[in-house]
Design a protein around this motif. Structure first.
Motif, PDB file in Angstrom:
ATOM      1  N   GLU A  13       0.596  -1.202   0.159  1.00  0.00           N
ATOM      2  CA  GLU A  13      -0.132   0.344  -0.352  1.00  0.00           C
ATOM      3  C   GLU A  13       0.718   1.107  -0.085  1.00  0.00           C
ATOM      4  N   GLU A  14       1.878   1.132  -0.595  1.00  0.00           N
ATOM      5  CA  GLU A  14       3.277   2.099  -0.896  1.00  0.00           C
ATOM      6  C   GLU A  14       2.489   3.321  -1.373  1.00  0.00           C
ATOM      7  N   GLU A  15       1.361   3.147  -1.876  1.00  0.00           N
ATOM      8  CA  GLU A  15       0.812   5.170  -2.272  1.00  0.00           C
ATOM      9  C   GLU A  15      -0.233   5.425  -1.685  1.00  0.00           C
ATOM     10  N   ASN A  41       2.757  -4.370   8.829  1.00  0.00           N
ATOM     11  CA  ASN A  41       3.274  -5.136   7.390  1.00  0.00           C
ATOM     12  C   ASN A  41       3.237  -7.032   7.024  1.00  0.00           C
ATOM     13  N   ASP A  42       2.479  -6.822   6.225  1.00  0.00           N
ATOM     14  CA  ASP A  42       1.928  -8.262   5.960  1.00  0.00           C
ATOM     15  C   ASP A  42       2.800  -9.115   4.765  1.00  0.00           C
ATOM     16  N   GLY A  43       4.396  -8.771   4.384  1.00  0.00           N
ATOM     17  CA  GLY A  43       5.468  -8.999   3.741  1.00  0.00           C
ATOM     18  C   GLY A  43       6.117  -8.071   2.631  1.00  0.00           C
ATOM     19  N   SER A  44       4.694  -7.196   2.540  1.00  0.00           N
ATOM     20  CA  SER A  44       4.523  -6.009   1.474  1.00  0.00           C
ATOM     21  C   SER A  44       5.525  -6.470   0.328  1.00  0.00           C
ATOM     22  N   THR A  45       5.690  -5.724  -0.807  1.00  0.00           N
ATOM     23  CA  THR A  45       6.959  -6.273  -1.865  1.00  0.00           C
ATOM     24  C   THR A  45       7.131  -5.465  -2.102  1.00  0.00           C
ATOM     25  N   ASP A  46       6.105  -4.266  -2.585  1.00  0.00           N
ATOM     26  CA  ASP A  46       6.999  -3.080  -3.087  1.00  0.00           C
ATOM     27  C   ASP A  46       7.485  -1.877  -1.469  1.00  0.00           C
ATOM     28  N   ASN A  47       7.465  -1.092  -1.576  1.00  0.00           N
ATOM     29  CA  ASN A  47       8.329   0.116  -0.715  1.00  0.00           C
ATOM     30  C   ASN A  47       7.703  -0.179   0.615  1.00  0.00           C
ATOM     31  N   SER A  48       6.673  -0.335   1.196  1.00  0.00           N
ATOM     32  CA  SER A  48       5.631   0.157   1.733  1.00  0.00           C
ATOM     33  C   SER A  48       6.399   0.321   3.744  1.00  0.00           C
ATOM     34  N   LEU A  49       7.342  -1.327   3.220  1.00  0.00           N
ATOM     35  CA  LEU A  49       8.082  -1.542   4.417  1.00  0.00           C
ATOM     36  C   LEU A  49       8.758  -0.827   5.043  1.00  0.00           C
ATOM     37  N   GLN A  50       9.792  -0.003   3.605  1.00  0.00           N
ATOM     38  CA  GLN A  50      11.016   1.134   4.041  1.00  0.00           C
ATOM     39  C   GLN A  50      10.211   2.730   4.214  1.00  0.00           C
ATOM     40  N   MET A  51       8.958   2.800   3.627  1.00  0.00           N
ATOM     41  CA  MET A  51       8.580   3.711   4.059  1.00  0.00           C
ATOM     42  C   MET A  51       7.629   4.374   5.269  1.00  0.00           C
ATOM     43  N   HIS A  57       9.943   6.784  12.472  1.00  0.00           N
ATOM     44  CA  HIS A  57      10.809   7.444  13.220  1.00  0.00           C
ATOM     45  C   HIS A  57      10.534   9.178  13.234  1.00  0.00           C
ATOM     46  N   SER A  58       9.290   9.146  13.032  1.00  0.00           N
ATOM     47  CA  SER A  58       9.290  10.906  13.166  1.00  0.00           C
ATOM     48  C   SER A  58       8.084  11.154  13.762  1.00  0.00           C
ATOM     49  N   TYR A  59       6.637   9.790  14.238  1.00  0.00           N
ATOM     50  CA  TYR A  59       6.103   9.697  15.209  1.00  0.00           C
ATOM     51  C   TYR A  59       5.767   8.491  16.183  1.00  0.00           C
ATOM     52  N   ASN A  60       6.158   8.675  17.445  1.00  0.00           N
ATOM     53  CA  ASN A  60       6.723   8.402  18.189  1.00  0.00           C
ATOM     54  C   ASN A  60       5.080   7.330  18.601  1.00  0.00           C
ATOM     55  N   GLN A  61       4.175   7.294  18.521  1.00  0.00           N
ATOM     56  CA  GLN A  61       3.124   7.146  18.594  1.00  0.00           C
ATOM     57  C   GLN A  61       2.827   5.689  17.495  1.00  0.00           C
ATOM     58  N   MET A  62       3.733   5.688  16.602  1.00  0.00           N
ATOM     59  CA  MET A  62       3.291   4.738  15.700  1.00  0.00           C
ATOM     60  C   MET A  62       4.794   3.406  15.702  1.00  0.00           C
ATOM     61  N   MET A  63       4.165   2.295  15.652  1.00  0.00           N
ATOM     62  CA  MET A  63       4.727   0.887  15.649  1.00  0.00           C
ATOM     63  C   MET A  63       4.555  -0.086  14.868  1.00  0.00           C
ATOM     64  N   VAL A  64       5.718  -0.040  14.012  1.00  0.00           N
ATOM     65  CA  VAL A  64       5.994  -0.883  12.479  1.00  0.00           C
ATOM     66  C   VAL A  64       5.695  -2.207  13.772  1.00  0.00           C
ATOM     67  N   ILE A  65       5.304  -3.434  13.216  1.00  0.00           N
ATOM     68  CA  ILE A  65       5.523  -4.719  13.074  1.00  0.00           C
ATOM     69  C   ILE A  65       5.604  -5.759  11.300  1.00  0.00           C
ATOM     70  N   ASP A  66       6.801  -6.333  11.481  1.00  0.00           N
ATOM     71  CA  ASP A  66       6.868  -6.951   9.909  1.00  0.00           C
ATOM     72  C   ASP A  66       6.438  -8.203  10.081  1.00  0.00           C
ATOM     73  N   LYS A  67       5.685  -9.060   9.094  1.00  0.00           N
ATOM     74  CA  LYS A  67       6.252 -10.593   9.185  1.00  0.00           C
ATOM     75  C   LYS A  67       5.752 -10.436   7.517  1.00  0.00           C
ATOM     76  N   ALA A  68       6.025 -12.064   7.721  1.00  0.00           N
ATOM     77  CA  ALA A  68       6.049 -12.741   6.176  1.00  0.00           C
ATOM     78  C   ALA A  68       4.870 -13.426   6.029  1.00  0.00           C
ATOM     79  N   ASN A  69       4.146 -13.682   4.320  1.00  0.00           N
ATOM     80  CA  ASN A  69       2.748 -13.114   4.550  1.00  0.00           C
ATOM     81  C   ASN A  69       2.446 -14.356   4.659  1.00  0.00           C
TER      82      ASN A  69
END
Length: 69
Positions: A13-15, A41-51, A57-69
Motif C-alpha cells: 500500500e505504498e501509494e 506489514n504483511d510481507g509487502s513486496t513494494d516499498n511499504s515497509l521502508q516507508m 522515526h517521526s511519530y513516536n506514537q506509531m509502531m511497525v511490525i513486519d511479518k512474512a505473508n
C-alpha cells in the motif's frame, strides 16, 4: 499504557501510506494524545515497509511490525 490502539494490516500500500498517517495524525492523535497506531506489514513486496520504518522515526506514537505473508 495507551488507551487507544488502532491496528492497521497493510500489504503493498505504498501509494496510500502517507494519506493514512496524515489522517491518523490529524484526527486520532489530536483527539487522544494517549493513542498508538500499530501497523502490521504483511510481507509487502513494494516499498511499504521502508516507508513505514522511515515514518515511524517521526511519530513516536506509531509502531511497525513486519511479518512474512
Amino acid at each position: 499504557m495507551p488507551k487507544l490502539y488502532i491496528v492497521v494490516p497493510l500489504y503493498n500500500e505504498e501509494e496510500v501510506i502517507n494519506d493514512l498517517i496524515d489522517e491518523w495524525h490529524t484526527v486520532v492523535a489530536n483527539i487522544s494524545k494517549d493513542s498508538r497506531l500499530l501497523i502490521i506489514n504483511d510481507g509487502s513486496t513494494d516499498n511499504s515497509l521502508q516507508m513505514l520504518q522511515h515514518l515511524a522515526h517521526s511519530y513516536n506514537q506509531m509502531m511497525v511490525i513486519d511479518k512474512a505473508n
